[in-house]
Design a protein around this motif. Structure first.
Motif, PDB file in Angstrom:
ATOM      1  N   MET A   1     -40.072 -28.901  -2.630  1.00 13.61           N
ATOM      2  CA  MET A   1     -39.738 -28.444  -3.539  1.00 13.61           C
ATOM      3  C   MET A   1     -40.990 -29.752  -4.623  1.00 13.61           C
ATOM      4  N   SER A   2     -40.666 -29.346  -5.685  1.00 17.88           N
ATOM      5  CA  SER A   2     -41.656 -29.667  -6.527  1.00 17.88           C
ATOM      6  C   SER A   2     -40.624 -30.447  -7.558  1.00 17.88           C
ATOM      7  N   ALA A   3     -40.556 -31.460  -8.606  1.00 14.93           N
ATOM      8  CA  ALA A   3     -39.633 -31.295  -9.302  1.00 14.93           C
ATOM      9  C   ALA A   3     -40.356 -32.757 -10.533  1.00 14.93           C
TER      10      ALA A   3
ATOM     11  N   ASP B   1     -36.893 -26.505 -13.855  1.00 12.72           N
ATOM     12  CA  ASP B   1     -38.129 -27.185 -14.146  1.00 12.72           C
ATOM     13  C   ASP B   1     -39.620 -26.311 -14.268  1.00 12.72           C
ATOM     14  N   VAL B   2     -39.837 -26.103 -15.225  1.00 16.28           N
ATOM     15  CA  VAL B   2     -41.615 -24.792 -15.534  1.00 16.28           C
ATOM     16  C   VAL B   2     -42.750 -26.026 -14.983  1.00 16.28           C
ATOM     17  N   HIS B   3     -42.578 -27.225 -14.984  1.00 15.16           N
ATOM     18  CA  HIS B   3     -43.923 -28.018 -14.508  1.00 15.16           C
ATOM     19  C   HIS B   3     -44.499 -27.260 -13.138  1.00 15.16           C
ATOM     20  N   ASP B   4     -45.522 -26.833 -13.134  1.00 16.21           N
ATOM     21  CA  ASP B   4     -45.748 -25.890 -11.738  1.00 16.21           C
ATOM     22  C   ASP B   4     -47.747 -26.541 -11.612  1.00 16.21           C
ATOM     23  N   ILE B   5     -48.440 -26.942 -12.048  1.00  8.84           N
ATOM     24  CA  ILE B   5     -49.621 -27.059 -11.407  1.00  8.84           C
ATOM     25  C   ILE B   5     -49.520 -28.598 -10.730  1.00  8.84           C
TER      26      ILE B   5
HETATM   27  C1  B12 Z   1     -48.838 -30.353 -17.883  1.00  4.31           C
HETATM   28  C2  B12 Z   1     -47.408 -31.555 -18.592  1.00  4.31           C
HETATM   29  C3  B12 Z   1     -45.706 -29.764 -19.584  1.00  4.31           C
HETATM   30  C4  B12 Z   1     -46.566 -28.641 -20.092  1.00  4.31           C
HETATM   31  C5  B12 Z   1     -46.169 -28.119 -17.993  1.00  4.31           C
HETATM   32  C6  B12 Z   1     -47.848 -27.086 -17.695  1.00  4.31           C
HETATM   33  C7  B12 Z   1     -47.710 -26.133 -16.139  1.00  4.31           C
HETATM   34  N1  B12 Z   1     -47.347 -24.778 -16.168  1.00  4.31           N
HETATM   35  O1  B12 Z   1     -47.183 -27.146 -15.509  1.00  4.31           O
HETATM   36  C8  B12 Z   1     -45.913 -28.334 -20.573  1.00  4.31           C
HETATM   37  C9  B12 Z   1     -46.626 -28.299 -22.181  1.00  4.31           C
HETATM   38  C10 B12 Z   1     -45.246 -26.752 -19.938  1.00  4.31           C
HETATM   39  C11 B12 Z   1     -44.449 -28.977 -19.998  1.00  4.31           C
HETATM   40  C12 B12 Z   1     -43.326 -29.449 -20.770  1.00  4.31           C
HETATM   41  C13 B12 Z   1     -42.036 -30.117 -20.646  1.00  4.31           C
HETATM   42  N2  B12 Z   1     -42.479 -31.467 -19.996  1.00  4.31           N
HETATM   43 CO1  B12 Z   1     -43.843 -31.804 -19.226  1.00  4.31          CO
HETATM   44  N3  B12 Z   1     -45.160 -33.015 -18.904  1.00  4.31           N
HETATM   45  C14 B12 Z   1     -46.588 -32.095 -18.686  1.00  4.31           C
HETATM   46  C15 B12 Z   1     -47.566 -33.782 -18.137  1.00  4.31           C
HETATM   47  C16 B12 Z   1     -48.045 -33.894 -19.018  1.00  4.31           C
HETATM   48  C17 B12 Z   1     -48.660 -33.431 -16.805  1.00  4.31           C
HETATM   49  C18 B12 Z   1     -47.999 -32.928 -15.455  1.00  4.31           C
HETATM   50  C19 B12 Z   1     -48.714 -32.292 -14.198  1.00  4.31           C
HETATM   51  O2  B12 Z   1     -48.644 -31.843 -14.518  1.00  4.31           O
HETATM   52  N4  B12 Z   1     -49.490 -33.696 -13.721  1.00  4.31           N
HETATM   53  C20 B12 Z   1     -50.121 -33.528 -13.004  1.00  4.31           C
HETATM   54  C21 B12 Z   1     -50.254 -33.009 -12.004  1.00  4.31           C
HETATM   55  C22 B12 Z   1     -51.816 -32.703 -10.846  1.00  4.31           C
HETATM   56  O3  B12 Z   1     -49.706 -33.952 -11.250  1.00  4.31           O
HETATM   57  P1  B12 Z   1     -47.788 -33.250 -10.210  1.00  4.31           P
HETATM   58  O4  B12 Z   1     -47.353 -32.143 -10.590  1.00  4.31           O
HETATM   59  O5  B12 Z   1     -47.440 -34.809 -10.976  1.00  4.31           O
HETATM   60  O6  B12 Z   1     -48.314 -33.256  -8.843  1.00  4.31           O
HETATM   61  C23 B12 Z   1     -48.897 -34.144  -8.042  1.00  4.31           C
HETATM   62  C24 B12 Z   1     -48.090 -34.929  -7.820  1.00  4.31           C
HETATM   63  O7  B12 Z   1     -46.394 -34.731  -7.589  1.00  4.31           O
HETATM   64  C25 B12 Z   1     -47.133 -34.118  -6.029  1.00  4.31           C
HETATM   65  N5  B12 Z   1     -46.690 -32.909  -5.763  1.00  4.31           N
HETATM   66  C26 B12 Z   1     -46.311 -31.701  -6.148  1.00  4.31           C
HETATM   67  N6  B12 Z   1     -45.823 -31.404  -6.369  1.00  4.31           N
HETATM   68  C27 B12 Z   1     -44.855 -31.578  -5.421  1.00  4.31           C
HETATM   69  C28 B12 Z   1     -44.177 -30.646  -4.323  1.00  4.31           C
HETATM   70  C29 B12 Z   1     -44.345 -30.961  -2.996  1.00  4.31           C
HETATM   71  C30 B12 Z   1     -43.272 -30.688  -2.426  1.00  4.31           C
HETATM   72  C31 B12 Z   1     -44.742 -32.533  -2.729  1.00  4.31           C
HETATM   73  C32 B12 Z   1     -44.754 -32.598  -0.944  1.00  4.31           C
HETATM   74  C33 B12 Z   1     -45.779 -33.699  -3.771  1.00  4.31           C
HETATM   75  C34 B12 Z   1     -45.987 -32.892  -4.529  1.00  4.31           C
HETATM   76  O8  B12 Z   1     -48.963 -33.553  -5.727  1.00  4.31           O
HETATM   77  C35 B12 Z   1     -49.350 -32.821  -6.714  1.00  4.31           C
HETATM   78  C36 B12 Z   1     -51.381 -32.863  -6.497  1.00  4.31           C
HETATM   79  O9  B12 Z   1     -51.638 -33.875  -6.231  1.00  4.31           O
HETATM   80  C37 B12 Z   1     -45.936 -34.787 -17.840  1.00  4.31           C
HETATM   81  C38 B12 Z   1     -46.662 -36.431 -17.282  1.00  4.31           C
HETATM   82  C39 B12 Z   1     -46.400 -37.085 -16.103  1.00  4.31           C
HETATM   83  N7  B12 Z   1     -46.396 -38.251 -16.333  1.00  4.31           N
HETATM   84  O10 B12 Z   1     -46.363 -35.671 -15.336  1.00  4.31           O
HETATM   85  C40 B12 Z   1     -44.972 -34.573 -18.395  1.00  4.31           C
HETATM   86  C41 B12 Z   1     -44.042 -34.417 -18.169  1.00  4.31           C
HETATM   87  C42 B12 Z   1     -43.719 -34.485 -16.701  1.00  4.31           C
HETATM   88  N8  B12 Z   1     -42.846 -33.611 -19.215  1.00  4.31           N
HETATM   89  C43 B12 Z   1     -42.040 -33.954 -19.707  1.00  4.31           C
HETATM   90  C44 B12 Z   1     -41.080 -33.187 -20.694  1.00  4.31           C
HETATM   91  C45 B12 Z   1     -40.090 -33.612 -20.780  1.00  4.31           C
HETATM   92  C46 B12 Z   1     -41.438 -31.898 -20.887  1.00  4.31           C
HETATM   93  C47 B12 Z   1     -40.900 -31.094 -21.935  1.00  4.31           C
HETATM   94  C48 B12 Z   1     -38.625 -31.409 -21.507  1.00  4.31           C
HETATM   95  C49 B12 Z   1     -41.232 -31.049 -22.759  1.00  4.31           C
HETATM   96  C50 B12 Z   1     -39.937 -30.379 -23.772  1.00  4.31           C
HETATM   97  N9  B12 Z   1     -39.230 -31.146 -24.870  1.00  4.31           N
HETATM   98  O11 B12 Z   1     -40.067 -29.656 -24.403  1.00  4.31           O
HETATM   99  C51 B12 Z   1     -40.773 -29.739 -20.838  1.00  4.31           C
HETATM  100  C52 B12 Z   1     -39.739 -29.141 -19.972  1.00  4.31           C
HETATM  101  C53 B12 Z   1     -39.502 -27.637 -19.773  1.00  4.31           C
HETATM  102  C54 B12 Z   1     -38.976 -28.168 -18.653  1.00  4.31           C
HETATM  103  N10 B12 Z   1     -37.367 -27.163 -18.160  1.00  4.31           N
HETATM  104  O12 B12 Z   1     -38.878 -27.894 -17.529  1.00  4.31           O
HETATM  105  C55 B12 Z   1     -41.762 -35.293 -18.583  1.00  4.31           C
HETATM  106  C56 B12 Z   1     -40.557 -35.749 -18.489  1.00  4.31           C
HETATM  107  C57 B12 Z   1     -39.411 -36.328 -18.517  1.00  4.31           C
HETATM  108  C58 B12 Z   1     -38.141 -37.427 -17.560  1.00  4.31           C
HETATM  109  N11 B12 Z   1     -37.193 -36.393 -18.194  1.00  4.31           N
HETATM  110  O13 B12 Z   1     -38.602 -37.456 -16.198  1.00  4.31           O
HETATM  111  C59 B12 Z   1     -43.187 -35.550 -18.843  1.00  4.31           C
HETATM  112  C60 B12 Z   1     -43.012 -36.691 -17.772  1.00  4.31           C
HETATM  113  C61 B12 Z   1     -43.199 -35.972 -20.165  1.00  4.31           C
HETATM  114  C62 B12 Z   1     -42.831 -37.505 -20.084  1.00  4.31           C
HETATM  115  N12 B12 Z   1     -42.769 -38.882 -20.231  1.00  4.31           N
HETATM  116  O14 B12 Z   1     -42.164 -37.069 -21.584  1.00  4.31           O
HETATM  117  N13 B12 Z   1     -45.150 -30.864 -19.954  1.00  4.31           N
END
Ligand code: B12
Length: 211
Positions: free
Chosen positions: A146-148, A101-105
């Motif tokens: 761990m983030s996923a 998983d490469v999502h790291d924001i």
């Molecule tokens: C940005 C994004 C990308 C970017 C990532 C850039 C980066 N450097 O992170 C890019 C464009 C590279 C990308 C790639 C891919 N993505 Co993407 N991506 C997203 C997107 C639009 C937003 C994620 C994000 O940053 N959210 C904003 C942050 C702030 O929120 P967050 O991550 O949830 O974090 C908050 C909480 O969850 C929590 N939290 C997070 N981590 C942790 C850890 C701990 C320990 C704790 C306690 C809390 C916590 O706190 C955070 C801050 O408040 C999501 C859509 C979504 N709904 O999530 C899809 C999504 C996650 N991606 C998806 C997919 C499929 C992919 C790809 C496979 C696409 C492809 N076909 O190539 C690839 C992945 C490749 C891989 N091997 O990982 C799917 C996953 C579907 C699934 N199976 O579940 C999603 C859901 C979109 C979709 N509906 O299709 N992606």
């Protein structure tokens, strides 16, 4: 939402890096804290995800929004650390986005906020091999985050917990899990200790843990 909050959110949805930077600058000048700015950008980023899922935005837009988020973190992260009110160093925490998983924001926001709260954060980045979490825990980390972000990778959180049990060190560490598809119910099911829906909730819960 006040003006600056709305502008941060809107700039994120407009996904242009200069626009995001301008909104961040404006919010800083208006006296908004780095934590608040990051939280509001995070809300915008989540909406970018929703728009992407609905086919209203496409991958280049998501990448651009992610780049804007990163550029904001590059400025605000060090600022948060400098202003950090934390005095004593709390426990060591290993943080990372799981293997595959490469999502790291979101993970990086959590790491920065934990650091600001005084935790000694070892952020291993993204696509972290399972064994690397174990190594850090054996090296003394008392918490493991761990983030996923994908349904296909959230199972790795469970794998790591099973590895900890197999090594006989499950009791030595508090496991925190998060990421968009992860829920409290999933956290309970895999036997993790803490679920964090957001960076602020994660930090609050981490501080409450008895370590
Ligand atoms: C940005 C994004 C990308 C970017 C990532 C850039 C980066 N450097 O992170 C890019 C464009 C590279 C990308 C790639 C891919 N993505 Co993407 N991506 C997203 C997107 C639009 C937003 C994620 C994000 O940053 N959210 C904003 C942050 C702030 O929120 P967050 O991550 O949830 O974090 C908050 C909480 O969850 C929590 N939290 C997070 N981590 C942790 C850890 C701990 C320990 C704790 C306690 C809390 C916590 O706190 C955070 C801050 O408040 C999501 C859509 C979504 N709904 O999530 C899809 C999504 C996650 N991606 C998806 C997919 C499929 C992919 C790809 C496979 C696409 C492809 N076909 O190539 C690839 C992945 C490749 C891989 N091997 O990982 C799917 C996953 C579907 C699934 N199976 O579940 C999603 C859901 C979109 C979709 N509906 O299709 N992606």
């Amino acid at each position: 939402m006040n003006n600056e909050k709305q502008e941060l959110y809107d700039a994120m949805i407009a996904y242009k890096v200069p626009g995001i930077q301008a909104a961040v600058d404006k919010a800083r000048k208006a006296g908004m804290s780095p934590e608040e700015i990051i939280e509001n950008l995070g809300l915008g980023m989540t909406e970018v995800g929703v728009l992407f899922e609905r086919g209203k935005l496409f991958l280049p837009h998501v990448l651009s929004a992610a780049a804007g988020m990163k550029s904001a973190m590059d400025v605000l992260g060090p600022e948060m650390l400098k202003n950090g009110t934390a005095s004593a160093v709390k426990a060591s925490v290993v943080m990372g986005t799981v293997e595959g998983d490469v999502h790291d924001i979101g993970k990086s926001i959590c790491s920065t906020m934990l650091q600001c709260a005084g935790f000694d954060v070892h952020d291993l980045g993204r696509d972290v091999p399972k064994g690397d979490f174990i190594k850090e825990i054996k090296g003394g980390c008392k918490m493991c985050g761990m983030s996923a972000l994908m349904t296909t990778t959230m199972t790795v959180q469970k794998d790591v917990i099973e590895m900890l049990k197999a090594e006989g060190i499950r009791d030595q560490v508090k496991v925190m899990v998060g990421g968009a598809p992860v829920t409290q119910a999933y956290c309970d099911k895999i036997g993790a200790d803490v679920y964090g829906e957001s960076a602020s909730e994660t930090t609050r819960k981490a501080k409450e843990l008895k370590i």
